[in-house]
Write a protein that holds these residues in place. Sequence first.
Motif, PDB file in Angstrom:
ATOM      1  N   LEU A 266       0.828  -1.203   0.000  1.00  0.00           N
ATOM      2  CA  LEU A 266       0.000   0.000   0.000  1.00  0.00           C
ATOM      3  C   LEU A 266       0.863   1.254   0.000  1.00  0.00           C
ATOM      4  CD1 LEU A 266      -2.780   1.336   0.191  1.00  0.00           C
ATOM      5  CD2 LEU A 266      -2.624   1.145   2.676  1.00  0.00           C
ATOM      6  N   LEU A 267       1.847   1.319   0.910  1.00  0.00           N
ATOM      7  CA  LEU A 267       2.713   2.493   0.991  1.00  0.00           C
ATOM      8  C   LEU A 267       3.531   2.658  -0.283  1.00  0.00           C
ATOM      9  CD1 LEU A 267       3.749   4.848   2.668  1.00  0.00           C
ATOM     10  CD2 LEU A 267       5.429   3.301   3.712  1.00  0.00           C
ATOM     11  N   GLU A 268       3.967   1.538  -0.871  1.00  0.00           N
ATOM     12  CA  GLU A 268       4.777   1.604  -2.091  1.00  0.00           C
ATOM     13  C   GLU A 268       3.927   1.978  -3.302  1.00  0.00           C
ATOM     14  OE1 GLU A 268       6.522  -2.219  -2.441  1.00  0.00           O
ATOM     15  OE2 GLU A 268       7.710  -2.055  -0.595  1.00  0.00           O
ATOM     16  N   GLY A 269       2.740   1.412  -3.365  1.00  0.00           N
ATOM     17  CA  GLY A 269       1.912   1.616  -4.559  1.00  0.00           C
ATOM     18  C   GLY A 269       1.102   2.882  -4.532  1.00  0.00           C
ATOM     19  N   SER A 270       0.607   3.283  -3.377  1.00  0.00           N
ATOM     20  CA  SER A 270      -0.239   4.469  -3.295  1.00  0.00           C
ATOM     21  C   SER A 270      -0.099   5.109  -1.915  1.00  0.00           C
ATOM     22  CB  SER A 270      -1.709   4.093  -3.559  1.00  0.00           C
ATOM     23  OG  SER A 270      -2.533   5.227  -3.474  1.00  0.00           O
ATOM     24  N   PRO A 271       0.913   5.970  -1.740  1.00  0.00           N
ATOM     25  CA  PRO A 271       1.092   6.629  -0.440  1.00  0.00           C
ATOM     26  C   PRO A 271      -0.103   7.501  -0.059  1.00  0.00           C
ATOM     27  CG  PRO A 271       2.572   7.538  -2.117  1.00  0.00           C
ATOM     28  CD  PRO A 271       1.966   6.329  -2.695  1.00  0.00           C
ATOM     29  N   GLU A 272      -0.838   8.024  -1.069  1.00  0.00           N
ATOM     30  CA  GLU A 272      -2.032   8.831  -0.771  1.00  0.00           C
ATOM     31  C   GLU A 272      -3.070   7.984  -0.024  1.00  0.00           C
ATOM     32  OE1 GLU A 272      -0.726   8.559  -3.774  1.00  0.00           O
ATOM     33  OE2 GLU A 272      -0.171  10.577  -4.490  1.00  0.00           O
ATOM     34  N   ASP A 273      -3.308   6.756  -0.560  1.00  0.00           N
ATOM     35  CA  ASP A 273      -4.261   5.865   0.112  1.00  0.00           C
ATOM     36  C   ASP A 273      -3.752   5.479   1.504  1.00  0.00           C
ATOM     37  OD1 ASP A 273      -5.960   5.941  -2.024  1.00  0.00           O
ATOM     38  OD2 ASP A 273      -5.419   3.985  -2.843  1.00  0.00           O
ATOM     39  N   TYR A 274      -2.450   5.305   1.628  1.00  0.00           N
ATOM     40  CA  TYR A 274      -1.871   4.953   2.926  1.00  0.00           C
ATOM     41  C   TYR A 274      -2.162   6.056   3.946  1.00  0.00           C
ATOM     42  CZ  TYR A 274       1.556   3.524   6.427  1.00  0.00           C
ATOM     43  OH  TYR A 274       2.156   3.128   7.600  1.00  0.00           O
ATOM     44  N   ALA A 275      -1.959   7.314   3.516  1.00  0.00           N
ATOM     45  CA  ALA A 275      -2.217   8.452   4.410  1.00  0.00           C
ATOM     46  C   ALA A 275      -3.684   8.494   4.816  1.00  0.00           C
ATOM     47  CB  ALA A 275      -1.812   9.751   3.715  1.00  0.00           C
ATOM     48  N   LEU A 276      -4.571   8.219   3.857  1.00  0.00           N
ATOM     49  CA  LEU A 276      -6.008   8.261   4.126  1.00  0.00           C
ATOM     50  C   LEU A 276      -6.410   7.147   5.094  1.00  0.00           C
ATOM     51  CD1 LEU A 276      -8.420   9.975   3.159  1.00  0.00           C
ATOM     52  CD2 LEU A 276      -8.860   8.226   1.438  1.00  0.00           C
ATOM     53  N   HIS A 277      -5.908   5.920   4.843  1.00  0.00           N
ATOM     54  CA  HIS A 277      -6.264   4.796   5.703  1.00  0.00           C
ATOM     55  C   HIS A 277      -5.672   4.971   7.107  1.00  0.00           C
ATOM     56  CE1 HIS A 277      -8.098   2.964   2.358  1.00  0.00           C
ATOM     57  NE2 HIS A 277      -7.012   2.442   1.789  1.00  0.00           N
ATOM     58  N   LEU A 278      -4.490   5.561   7.177  1.00  0.00           N
ATOM     59  CA  LEU A 278      -3.879   5.812   8.482  1.00  0.00           C
ATOM     60  C   LEU A 278      -4.735   6.787   9.285  1.00  0.00           C
ATOM     61  CD1 LEU A 278      -1.467   5.374  10.383  1.00  0.00           C
ATOM     62  CD2 LEU A 278      -0.322   7.283   9.233  1.00  0.00           C
ATOM     63  N   GLY A 279      -5.243   7.837   8.618  1.00  0.00           N
ATOM     64  CA  GLY A 279      -6.129   8.789   9.288  1.00  0.00           C
ATOM     65  C   GLY A 279      -7.412   8.127   9.749  1.00  0.00           C
ATOM     66  N   ASN A 280      -7.972   7.210   8.892  1.00  0.00           N
ATOM     67  CA  ASN A 280      -9.197   6.492   9.278  1.00  0.00           C
ATOM     68  C   ASN A 280      -8.946   5.587  10.487  1.00  0.00           C
ATOM     69  OD1 ASN A 280     -10.886   7.593   7.337  1.00  0.00           O
ATOM     70  ND2 ASN A 280     -10.353   6.051   5.791  1.00  0.00           N
ATOM     71  N   LEU A 281      -7.760   4.950  10.502  1.00  0.00           N
ATOM     72  CA  LEU A 281      -7.411   4.104  11.644  1.00  0.00           C
ATOM     73  C   LEU A 281      -7.340   4.943  12.925  1.00  0.00           C
ATOM     74  CD1 LEU A 281      -6.419   1.471  12.940  1.00  0.00           C
ATOM     75  CD2 LEU A 281      -4.094   2.063  12.167  1.00  0.00           C
ATOM     76  N   ALA A 282      -6.688   6.106  12.819  1.00  0.00           N
ATOM     77  CA  ALA A 282      -6.554   6.979  14.003  1.00  0.00           C
ATOM     78  C   ALA A 282      -7.918   7.451  14.484  1.00  0.00           C
ATOM     79  CB  ALA A 282      -5.672   8.173  13.644  1.00  0.00           C
ATOM     80  N   TYR A 283      -8.819   7.784  13.550  1.00  0.00           N
ATOM     81  CA  TYR A 283     -10.145   8.282  13.928  1.00  0.00           C
ATOM     82  C   TYR A 283     -10.974   7.182  14.595  1.00  0.00           C
ATOM     83  CZ  TYR A 283     -14.609  10.741  13.540  1.00  0.00           C
ATOM     84  OH  TYR A 283     -15.798  11.365  13.823  1.00  0.00           O
ATOM     85  N   THR A 284     -10.846   5.966  14.097  1.00  0.00           N
ATOM     86  CA  THR A 284     -11.582   4.838  14.691  1.00  0.00           C
ATOM     87  C   THR A 284     -11.058   4.569  16.108  1.00  0.00           C
ATOM     88  OG1 THR A 284     -11.829   3.888  12.475  1.00  0.00           O
ATOM     89  CG2 THR A 284     -12.318   2.450  14.339  1.00  0.00           C
ATOM     90  N   LYS A 285      -9.738   4.625  16.287  1.00  0.00           N
ATOM     91  CA  LYS A 285      -9.161   4.471  17.628  1.00  0.00           C
ATOM     92  C   LYS A 285      -9.665   5.567  18.553  1.00  0.00           C
ATOM     93  CE  LYS A 285      -4.772   2.236  16.287  1.00  0.00           C
ATOM     94  NZ  LYS A 285      -3.303   2.416  16.211  1.00  0.00           N
ATOM     95  N   PHE A 286      -9.765   6.776  17.999  1.00  0.00           N
ATOM     96  CA  PHE A 286     -10.244   7.924  18.769  1.00  0.00           C
ATOM     97  C   PHE A 286     -11.677   7.688  19.241  1.00  0.00           C
ATOM     98  CE2 PHE A 286     -12.739  11.905  18.259  1.00  0.00           C
ATOM     99  CZ  PHE A 286     -12.304  12.570  19.391  1.00  0.00           C
ATOM    100  N   LEU A 287     -12.537   7.178  18.365  1.00  0.00           N
ATOM    101  CA  LEU A 287     -13.939   6.949  18.726  1.00  0.00           C
ATOM    102  C   LEU A 287     -14.091   5.796  19.709  1.00  0.00           C
ATOM    103  CD1 LEU A 287     -15.697   7.344  15.235  1.00  0.00           C
ATOM    104  CD2 LEU A 287     -15.692   8.979  17.129  1.00  0.00           C
TER     105      LEU A 287
END
Length: 674
Positions: A266-287
Amino acid sequence: MVRYSIFFLIFCLSVSALAQGDEQSVKLDSILKLRAMSGSEHYHDSERLSYARTASELSYELGIDSTILKSDRNLALRFFENDDYEQYRSTYLDCLKLAQKILDSSAIGASYRNLAFYHYIESTNDSSFYYNVKAREIYRRIGDRQNEAKVLFNMADLLETERDYYGSESYVIQSLVLLQNLPETEENIDDLWHVYNLLGLLSYELKNYPNAIKYHQNALEVSEKMDNGFFRRNGSMNNMALVYREMKAYDKAISLHQELIDDSRLLEGSPEDYALHLGNLAYTKFLSDDFSDKEILKDYRRSFKMADTLDFDYGLMTASAHLAEYFMRRNESDSAIYYSNLTYDLAKDLSDNETVLESLFNMSKLVEGEKAKVYLTEHIKLSDSLLQSERSLRDKFARIEFETDQVIAENVQISRERLIFLISSIALAVTLLLLYIVISQRTRNRKLRFQQEQQKANEEIYNLMLAQQDKMEEGRTREKKRISEELHDGILGRLFGTRLSLDSLNLQNTDEAIKTRSQYIEELKSIEQEIRKISHDLNADFISGSSFSDILKTLVENQTQAFQLTYDYKEDDDIDWDELNNKTKIHIYRMLQESMQNVYKHANATHIKISFELKNDVILLSVEDNGSGFNIHRARKGIGLKNFDSRASEIGGKVEIFSKEGAGTRVKIFAPTG
């Protein structure tokens, strides 16, 4: 001299036509090469556009509509690649007119579809929906299920954008039905993933979370069938995680997000998607409230930094919104206001009205006094405006759909009327044809019956003729016998008595008496001898056995003369025609007659050989011509040939036919004498 001038003119025109044909061929080859070069990745986009322009210009010079259409469609694609959307639109409008002119339905559908895509890019969704509806109508009419499914998906996607979720669901299900019946190609599988994914998103918006999970699971399974389905798989996993998060099943959501983040591809092929999924992971942890602020903030800041570094505005907007909410929850107003403002600016640039509304609402809560009222007023104003716009667009979509359905209904009615007219015309034509066949068949049957009756009458006449001839022969024989008996028993008896009387005069010995007597006796002997000869000739049947032969010879002479044929005729002297019954004679006569008529009608012959032979008490009639012949294996048996078989079987005989194309025909008829 005039003739030579004409020949010279024809020669010049021919050379000119050939030269013109060669010139067209050269231009066409050039066009094809230029099109190929314009599609090659070995050249820059600007060079490819230049090649496509030249190909289009040459196509207009050539003047062949289908070639112009293909070149212009290729040119439109190059305009799109160079971000010249206005030229892309203009060129496809020209393509549409030309496709309608030459009645190329597939090209008409493609033109509508690409014009719909242009308006989708320009966010004029009502026009995009209109052209998609027109494209769908064409594809449905020509039975192009693949492109119809794509257009239905586009219509569903437009309605989803305008929050008409039920309308969108209707179209996307129609697309799904079509796709499920198409072959499993890579393209069709990818379209199927989009359909399941959209159904999952619609179920999410309609808060039908179990269905959303089911559809995203279907999409995930479809992605596994794809050769390059890695990113489709990631999208399905992320969407499932978002549904689980909404269902407060945080463990499942975090597990899916973490699986995505842990995949190095994911990070190698699409860093944009990686950044987005990382933010979603952080938000889910937050909730979930199960993780430390330090860990959550670390993931947030890393997601924000990656999106900022990559100039990934959507990822930056999402990370900013998450951080704004995080700091609001922690009562850190300054940071919350900062990230809310940043989210608002990015959302405005991206035309993400939903995020704009959310930012305005957050800022109305973060500030006090007049500023709060301004944010809230702007929120209400934008919300009302969007609601009005959504309603207006929905009305437009409904009107477009209604008007299109009306047109389709009218076309269906016209088609139905045309179909009824066509069926009626066909029925009338079939009726007339059947009537013609019946009348023709009746006429043919009447003619055949007439021929059969005539043939029967001829046979009866021939039978009468033979019977009469037999009676005449019988009468002549009786008469000859009577005359013979009278001559023998009467005249000869009297002459014999006279001769005896004269013999008695021999007793007279005078010279004169002897001389006279001797003369009378010699004369009487001469008369007696002549009468015996006459009696013998009268008693002999000179005509017996030759009458039917004469009839056959007369038939051959008359037919060959009428048909302008030369002939050879041979008859075996051992054949005793008198011993044959009349039925056999009639059938032999008719089969000889039919054979000669067939030679005249079909063989194109000039000479015919006819022979009668007697072999083992079987009469063999052979009729051979030097005509064109035929293939006996492919020829149909006509009435004449069927009559041969019928007549031969009636007298216990058979018929053999030998023929070869270009080598004449030979008919052999076997007739038993017994």
